[in-house]
Motif scaffolding. Structure first.
Motif, mmCIF file in Angstrom:
data_model
loop_
_atom_site.group_PDB
_atom_site.id
_atom_site.type_symbol
_atom_site.label_atom_id
_atom_site.label_comp_id
_atom_site.label_asym_id
_atom_site.label_seq_id
_atom_site.Cartn_x
_atom_site.Cartn_y
_atom_site.Cartn_z
ATOM 1 N N ARG A 164 41.254 45.566 36.329
ATOM 2 C CA ARG A 164 41.108 44.883 37.618
ATOM 3 C C ARG A 164 42.168 45.438 38.567
ATOM 4 N NH1 ARG A 164 37.429 43.577 34.900
ATOM 5 N NH2 ARG A 164 36.771 45.405 36.083
ATOM 6 N N VAL A 165 41.945 45.223 39.883
ATOM 7 C CA VAL A 165 42.819 45.855 40.868
ATOM 8 C C VAL A 165 43.015 44.948 42.077
ATOM 9 C CG1 VAL A 165 40.875 47.066 41.958
ATOM 10 C CG2 VAL A 165 43.199 47.971 42.219
ATOM 11 N N ALA B 91 40.781 41.831 45.954
ATOM 12 C CA ALA B 91 40.447 42.323 44.625
ATOM 13 C C ALA B 91 39.111 43.043 44.698
ATOM 14 C CB ALA B 91 40.367 41.162 43.635
ATOM 15 N N ASP B 92 39.070 44.272 44.226
ATOM 16 C CA ASP B 92 37.809 45.001 44.131
ATOM 17 C C ASP B 92 37.035 44.544 42.902
ATOM 18 O OD1 ASP B 92 38.351 46.530 46.352
ATOM 19 O OD2 ASP B 92 38.863 48.347 45.233
ATOM 20 N N ALA B 93 35.724 44.464 43.045
ATOM 21 C CA ALA B 93 34.846 44.252 41.894
ATOM 22 C C ALA B 93 34.404 45.597 41.337
ATOM 23 C CB ALA B 93 33.622 43.445 42.314
ATOM 24 N N PRO B 94 34.031 45.664 40.060
ATOM 25 C CA PRO B 94 33.449 46.911 39.545
ATOM 26 C C PRO B 94 32.249 47.397 40.360
ATOM 27 C CG PRO B 94 34.028 45.465 37.722
ATOM 28 C CD PRO B 94 34.246 44.669 38.985
ATOM 29 N N LEU B 95 31.518 46.470 40.989
ATOM 30 C CA LEU B 95 30.386 46.853 41.834
ATOM 31 C C LEU B 95 30.808 47.754 42.984
ATOM 32 C CD1 LEU B 95 27.369 46.481 42.611
ATOM 33 C CD2 LEU B 95 28.079 44.468 43.925
ATOM 34 N N HIS B 96 32.053 47.674 43.397
ATOM 35 C CA HIS B 96 32.528 48.491 44.515
ATOM 36 C C HIS B 96 32.456 49.976 44.197
ATOM 37 C CE1 HIS B 96 34.773 49.750 47.975
ATOM 38 N NE2 HIS B 96 35.867 50.051 47.314
ATOM 39 N N THR C 276 35.644 61.445 45.616
ATOM 40 C CA THR C 276 35.302 61.263 44.205
ATOM 41 C C THR C 276 35.891 59.985 43.620
ATOM 42 O OG1 THR C 276 37.216 62.641 43.622
ATOM 43 C CG2 THR C 276 35.066 63.738 43.787
ATOM 44 N N LEU C 277 36.877 59.396 44.298
ATOM 45 C CA LEU C 277 37.493 58.133 43.876
ATOM 46 C C LEU C 277 37.888 58.171 42.402
ATOM 47 C CD1 LEU C 277 35.273 55.495 45.732
ATOM 48 C CD2 LEU C 277 37.402 56.568 46.497
ATOM 49 N N ASP C 278 38.687 59.173 42.062
ATOM 50 C CA ASP C 278 39.052 59.379 40.659
ATOM 51 C C ASP C 278 39.816 58.200 40.068
ATOM 52 O OD1 ASP C 278 37.850 61.867 40.847
ATOM 53 O OD2 ASP C 278 39.732 62.900 41.302
ATOM 54 N N ALA C 279 40.711 57.603 40.859
ATOM 55 C CA ALA C 279 41.466 56.453 40.353
ATOM 56 C C ALA C 279 40.538 55.256 40.140
ATOM 57 C CB ALA C 279 42.602 56.097 41.304
ATOM 58 N N HIS C 280 39.623 55.010 41.089
ATOM 59 C CA HIS C 280 38.666 53.919 40.906
ATOM 60 C C HIS C 280 37.805 54.136 39.660
ATOM 61 C CE1 HIS C 280 39.559 52.768 45.122
ATOM 62 N NE2 HIS C 280 39.098 51.581 44.763
ATOM 63 N N GLN C 281 37.489 55.388 39.367
ATOM 64 C CA GLN C 281 36.677 55.652 38.185
ATOM 65 C C GLN C 281 37.445 55.389 36.895
ATOM 66 O OE1 GLN C 281 33.398 55.997 38.193
ATOM 67 N NE2 GLN C 281 33.636 55.674 40.406
ATOM 68 N N VAL C 282 38.756 55.557 36.936
ATOM 69 C CA VAL C 282 39.559 55.142 35.782
ATOM 70 C C VAL C 282 39.534 53.623 35.641
ATOM 71 C CG1 VAL C 282 41.857 55.114 34.741
ATOM 72 C CG2 VAL C 282 41.057 57.163 35.926
ATOM 73 N N LEU C 283 39.620 52.900 36.763
ATOM 74 C CA LEU C 283 39.486 51.444 36.709
ATOM 75 C C LEU C 283 38.177 51.055 36.022
ATOM 76 C CD1 LEU C 283 40.473 50.413 40.364
ATOM 77 C CD2 LEU C 283 41.973 50.496 38.359
ATOM 78 N N VAL D 195 46.154 46.210 37.881
ATOM 79 C CA VAL D 195 47.115 46.987 38.649
ATOM 80 C C VAL D 195 47.016 46.566 40.112
ATOM 81 C CG1 VAL D 195 47.113 48.941 37.070
ATOM 82 C CG2 VAL D 195 45.510 48.900 38.995
ATOM 83 N N GLY D 196 48.125 46.672 40.823
ATOM 84 C CA GLY D 196 48.137 46.365 42.242
ATOM 85 C C GLY D 196 49.008 47.346 42.984
ATOM 86 N N ILE D 197 48.739 47.497 44.282
ATOM 87 C CA ILE D 197 49.492 48.438 45.098
ATOM 88 C C ILE D 197 49.616 47.886 46.512
ATOM 89 C CG2 ILE D 197 47.498 49.802 45.868
ATOM 90 C CD1 ILE D 197 49.286 52.335 45.243
ATOM 91 N N ASP D 198 50.657 48.302 47.215
ATOM 92 C CA ASP D 198 50.925 47.799 48.567
ATOM 93 C C ASP D 198 50.360 48.715 49.645
ATOM 94 O OD1 ASP D 198 52.698 49.869 48.067
ATOM 95 O OD2 ASP D 198 54.430 48.855 48.950
ATOM 96 N N THR D 199 49.272 49.379 49.337
ATOM 97 C CA THR D 199 48.582 50.225 50.301
ATOM 98 C C THR D 199 47.093 49.886 50.278
ATOM 99 O OG1 THR D 199 48.228 52.022 48.704
ATOM 100 C CG2 THR D 199 50.257 52.094 50.025
#
Length: 209
Positions: free
Chosen positions: A169-170, A53-58, A156-163, A142-146
């Protein structure tokens, strides 16, 4: 008893990590023998190895660590949606067939077989608009198998920025190979690592009544 699906990959020295990240390693600080009654190991690893699980700090400076986030999104009703071999980005139309009455947690299977023994660059990730689409429907996790919700080459990590912006949470690096599309109970609690940007999880799905 209700059936369980273990959706965590094995975590060991052959587990892939993002190039340049810290791989899993283990040494023995003590072993059972004369004068020693126990085995005690020391492990070194990126918290992004294996299912995690990624934290927002990531992805946001000064944001909460993984030990500070609410646990509620990581436990409860969940839907597994198949979007297998759809290409580089999972888009809303790939998930639309399963959008009715979405629970707060959605895991997406993109692979026929998750890659658990080597790093690959050409994995499927989320289009940013897909995460917006899910958040608009009340999804909290949300979760993903990759390896990532963003493409490997993204800077730019556009998807992470939407998180970050939608407070989602992811979970990443799941293994959904044996999980039929449908609804389950998700149990994937991160460790209470108070200074960390992510945490390993032992992610499981449990059959609903």
């Amino acid at each position: 008893m209700k059936r369980l699906w273990d959706i965590s990959p094995p975590l060991h020295t052959r587990s892939p990590v993002f190039p340049g990240d810290t791989p899993y390693s283990q040494v023995w600080g003590a072993t059972i023998g004369p004068g020693c009654p126990v085995n005690v190991s020391q492990i070194t690893t990126s918290p992004h190895a294996g299912a995690h699980a990624d934290a927002p700090l990531h992805y946001a400076q000064g944001a909460p660590t993984i030990g500070e986030v609410d646990l509620a999104p990581f436990l409860g009703p969940c839907r597994v949606i198949h979007a297998i071999d759809v290409g580089a980005l999972v888009r809303p139309e790939h998930l639309a067939h399963a959008q009715a009455d979405l629970p707060p947690r959605v895991l997406v299977r993109t692979c026929t077989q998750a890659v658990v023994d080597r790093w690959v660059d050409d994995f499927s990730a989320f289009a940013p608009e897909t995460l917006e689409w899910l958040a608009d429907r009340g999804v909290r996790l949300v979760g993903i198998d990759t390896a990532s919700v963003d493409p490997a080459a993204s800077k730019t990590l556009d998807a992470h920025q939407v998180l970050r912006r939608r407070d989602l949470r992811v979970l990443e690096n799941l293994v959904l190979d044996e999980v039929p599309e449908g609804d389950y109970e998700l149990i994937a609690l991160p460790l209470k690592l108070m200074e960390a940007d992510a945490s390993p999880v032992r992610a499981v799905l449990r059959e609903l009544p």
